[in-house]
Design a protein around this motif. Sequence first.
Motif, PDB file in Angstrom:
ATOM      1  N   PRO A  56       0.789  -1.238   0.000  1.00  0.00           N
ATOM      2  CA  PRO A  56       0.000   0.000   0.000  1.00  0.00           C
ATOM      3  C   PRO A  56       0.818   1.283   0.000  1.00  0.00           C
ATOM      4  CG  PRO A  56      -1.015  -1.601   1.461  1.00  0.00           C
ATOM      5  CD  PRO A  56       0.275  -2.216   0.987  1.00  0.00           C
ATOM      6  N   CYS A  57       1.883   1.364   0.788  1.00  0.00           N
ATOM      7  CA  CYS A  57       2.618   2.635   0.895  1.00  0.00           C
ATOM      8  C   CYS A  57       3.658   2.826  -0.189  1.00  0.00           C
ATOM      9  CB  CYS A  57       3.284   2.753   2.269  1.00  0.00           C
ATOM     10  SG  CYS A  57       4.843   1.836   2.443  1.00  0.00           S
ATOM     11  N   ALA A  58       3.919   1.790  -0.993  1.00  0.00           N
ATOM     12  CA  ALA A  58       5.054   1.819  -1.918  1.00  0.00           C
ATOM     13  C   ALA A  58       4.734   2.597  -3.189  1.00  0.00           C
ATOM     14  CB  ALA A  58       5.480   0.395  -2.275  1.00  0.00           C
ATOM     15  N   GLN A  59       5.423   3.722  -3.356  1.00  0.00           N
ATOM     16  CA  GLN A  59       5.375   4.470  -4.609  1.00  0.00           C
ATOM     17  C   GLN A  59       6.729   4.407  -5.319  1.00  0.00           C
ATOM     18  OE1 GLN A  59       4.080   8.386  -3.357  1.00  0.00           O
ATOM     19  NE2 GLN A  59       1.922   7.757  -3.291  1.00  0.00           N
ATOM     20  N   LYS A  60       7.790   4.341  -4.513  1.00  0.00           N
ATOM     21  CA  LYS A  60       9.133   4.129  -5.055  1.00  0.00           C
ATOM     22  C   LYS A  60       9.890   3.170  -4.146  1.00  0.00           C
ATOM     23  CE  LYS A  60       9.763   8.177  -7.954  1.00  0.00           C
ATOM     24  NZ  LYS A  60      10.714   9.215  -8.431  1.00  0.00           N
ATOM     25  N   VAL A  61      10.949   2.557  -4.695  1.00  0.00           N
ATOM     26  CA  VAL A  61      11.623   1.430  -4.035  1.00  0.00           C
ATOM     27  C   VAL A  61      13.134   1.561  -4.205  1.00  0.00           C
ATOM     28  CG1 VAL A  61      11.857  -1.093  -3.992  1.00  0.00           C
ATOM     29  CG2 VAL A  61       9.648  -0.054  -4.618  1.00  0.00           C
ATOM     30  N   ARG A  62      13.871   1.248  -3.128  1.00  0.00           N
ATOM     31  CA  ARG A  62      15.314   1.044  -3.237  1.00  0.00           C
ATOM     32  C   ARG A  62      15.672  -0.247  -2.510  1.00  0.00           C
ATOM     33  NH1 ARG A  62      18.879   5.238  -4.705  1.00  0.00           N
ATOM     34  NH2 ARG A  62      20.491   3.656  -4.396  1.00  0.00           N
ATOM     35  N   PHE A  88       5.200  -9.773   3.554  1.00  0.00           N
ATOM     36  CA  PHE A  88       5.100 -11.028   2.806  1.00  0.00           C
ATOM     37  C   PHE A  88       4.888 -12.220   3.743  1.00  0.00           C
ATOM     38  CE2 PHE A  88       7.996  -8.183   0.392  1.00  0.00           C
ATOM     39  CZ  PHE A  88       7.115  -7.880  -0.631  1.00  0.00           C
ATOM     40  N   ARG A  89       4.350 -11.960   4.927  1.00  0.00           N
ATOM     41  CA  ARG A  89       4.035 -13.015   5.891  1.00  0.00           C
ATOM     42  C   ARG A  89       2.634 -12.821   6.455  1.00  0.00           C
ATOM     43  NH1 ARG A  89       6.181 -17.130   8.801  1.00  0.00           N
ATOM     44  NH2 ARG A  89       8.125 -17.007   7.618  1.00  0.00           N
ATOM     45  N   TYR A  90       2.341 -11.632   6.978  1.00  0.00           N
ATOM     46  CA  TYR A  90       1.009 -11.371   7.533  1.00  0.00           C
ATOM     47  C   TYR A  90      -0.024 -11.208   6.414  1.00  0.00           C
ATOM     48  CZ  TYR A  90       2.700 -10.612  12.314  1.00  0.00           C
ATOM     49  OH  TYR A  90       3.221 -10.764  13.565  1.00  0.00           O
ATOM     50  N   ALA A  91       0.402 -10.589   5.338  1.00  0.00           N
ATOM     51  CA  ALA A  91      -0.424 -10.402   4.137  1.00  0.00           C
ATOM     52  C   ALA A  91       0.532 -10.111   3.004  1.00  0.00           C
ATOM     53  CB  ALA A  91      -1.423  -9.261   4.319  1.00  0.00           C
ATOM     54  N   ASN A  92       0.071 -10.244   1.765  1.00  0.00           N
ATOM     55  CA  ASN A  92       0.958  -9.979   0.624  1.00  0.00           C
ATOM     56  C   ASN A  92       1.524  -8.572   0.681  1.00  0.00           C
ATOM     57  OD1 ASN A  92       0.645 -12.531  -0.382  1.00  0.00           O
ATOM     58  ND2 ASN A  92      -0.649 -11.955  -2.121  1.00  0.00           N
ATOM     59  N   GLY A  93       0.729  -7.632   1.183  1.00  0.00           N
ATOM     60  CA  GLY A  93       1.183  -6.253   1.317  1.00  0.00           C
ATOM     61  C   GLY A  93       1.664  -5.920   2.710  1.00  0.00           C
ATOM     62  N   GLY A  94       1.894  -6.937   3.521  1.00  0.00           N
ATOM     63  CA  GLY A  94       2.422  -6.736   4.856  1.00  0.00           C
ATOM     64  C   GLY A  94       1.362  -6.421   5.893  1.00  0.00           C
ATOM     65  N   ALA A  95       1.827  -6.111   7.103  1.00  0.00           N
ATOM     66  CA  ALA A  95       0.912  -5.780   8.198  1.00  0.00           C
ATOM     67  C   ALA A  95       0.135  -4.510   7.903  1.00  0.00           C
ATOM     68  CB  ALA A  95       1.701  -5.636   9.496  1.00  0.00           C
ATOM     69  N   GLN A  96       0.719  -3.611   7.105  1.00  0.00           N
ATOM     70  CA  GLN A  96      -0.012  -2.384   6.757  1.00  0.00           C
ATOM     71  C   GLN A  96      -1.274  -2.706   5.969  1.00  0.00           C
ATOM     72  OE1 GLN A  96       2.174  -0.107   3.320  1.00  0.00           O
ATOM     73  NE2 GLN A  96       3.739  -1.212   4.498  1.00  0.00           N
TER      74      GLN A  96
END
Length: 429
Positions: A110-116, A234-242
Amino acid sequence: MSERYHQSEQMLERALKTIPLGTQTFSKSKTQYPQGAAPFYVVRGQGSRVWDLDGNEYIDFVNGLASITLGYNDPDVTAAVQEQLTQGVIFSLPHPIEVLVAEKMVEMIPCAQKVRFGKNGSDVTAAAIRLARAYTGRDHIAACGYHGWQDWYIGATSRNLGVPEATRALTHMFRYNNIESLHEIFKTYPGQVAAVILEPMNNTYPQHNFLEAVKDLAHHHGALLIFDEIITGFRYANGGAQELFGVTPDLATFGKGMANGYPVSAVVGRADIMKLCEEAFFSFTFGGEALSLAAAYAAMNKLQKYPVLSTIHERGSQLVTRVQEIILKHDVGHIFAISGHPSWTFLAIKEVIPYSAMQIKTLFLQEIFKRGVITIGTHNLSYAHSKQDIEQLANIYDELFLMIKKAIDEETLEKKLEVKPLELLFKLR
């Protein structure tokens, strides 16, 4: 030397001559496993199982410190890595796999707009902190949970040897599910806190809209909210705990199960903050290493294609139910308790006079390793764990809980210990 672990112990003796603690990772070291009653080296993994240096087979519930979500040697991930290996590992220019994985993370988180990318969790939590300081122009950090070995965090813990006092003075710990403890940090350092960083959940569920309250309080005081999703992602949900809890941070960090055990991590977040990576230096040779990114792309695609996390949740719920039944059956709630998300549960072992929690834990580990299970008190489940694996663990707990209760009641626990008890050197959470 133990006959069962003879080769492991020989290798440990050899390793200690050249490697501090005998390994690269504190949580895999002799500080965590009772010497003489535990394996120290694993040579192979397949599915839910591993084999130690002496050839003993185990169901593994540690799973590479929760980095294995699909199972050891997952065929899809292995195939992707083998294909990439024929093309190369690292180059003089970026490989397109960097773009594919970044796009996939933006799609899933959900929060990802850019990645490093980084290689370890500590790489990207440190990057998130630097970005927050660059964005806000502030220095202080409010932290909750465990966030790696870098100075900014570890200096605020008991393992602060070598960290300058000036650095230690900038990080302040608050308590999970206690919003007042975070209020106090903002009161003490008004206008100085750059970010609030926390694991969105570890062994306790958020209560009374805690995550929402943390976000609101951070933003009210002009600080950024960072979720450390190194384990929950990638454990609690595909998009994480968020995704699970419906609270979107400004920045988040991922690692562990991102590539089913291959070394890669990521800091993701709002584009305006992430853009500062172009100025706040975060760069290293192996950031775009292609094998790990190929593994990540295959792992994330598999998470989307198959019911990976729902299956893990089902297995974990099965285990929680069985452990709770066994605790009631043997009336050992004063010794054992289980908590956490079904995919990552914690078996708490308590002090019972006259025995310390570490004495009881040492006996527990000594006996569970004999029975072909690797655990250090958590159940880090993978897609490869079967219902039969869970039931086998539960049956072992049924036996061990009763045995340990009798040893405590009869005050014979020390006699049952075959090795020196472990000592609590550093509690991560």
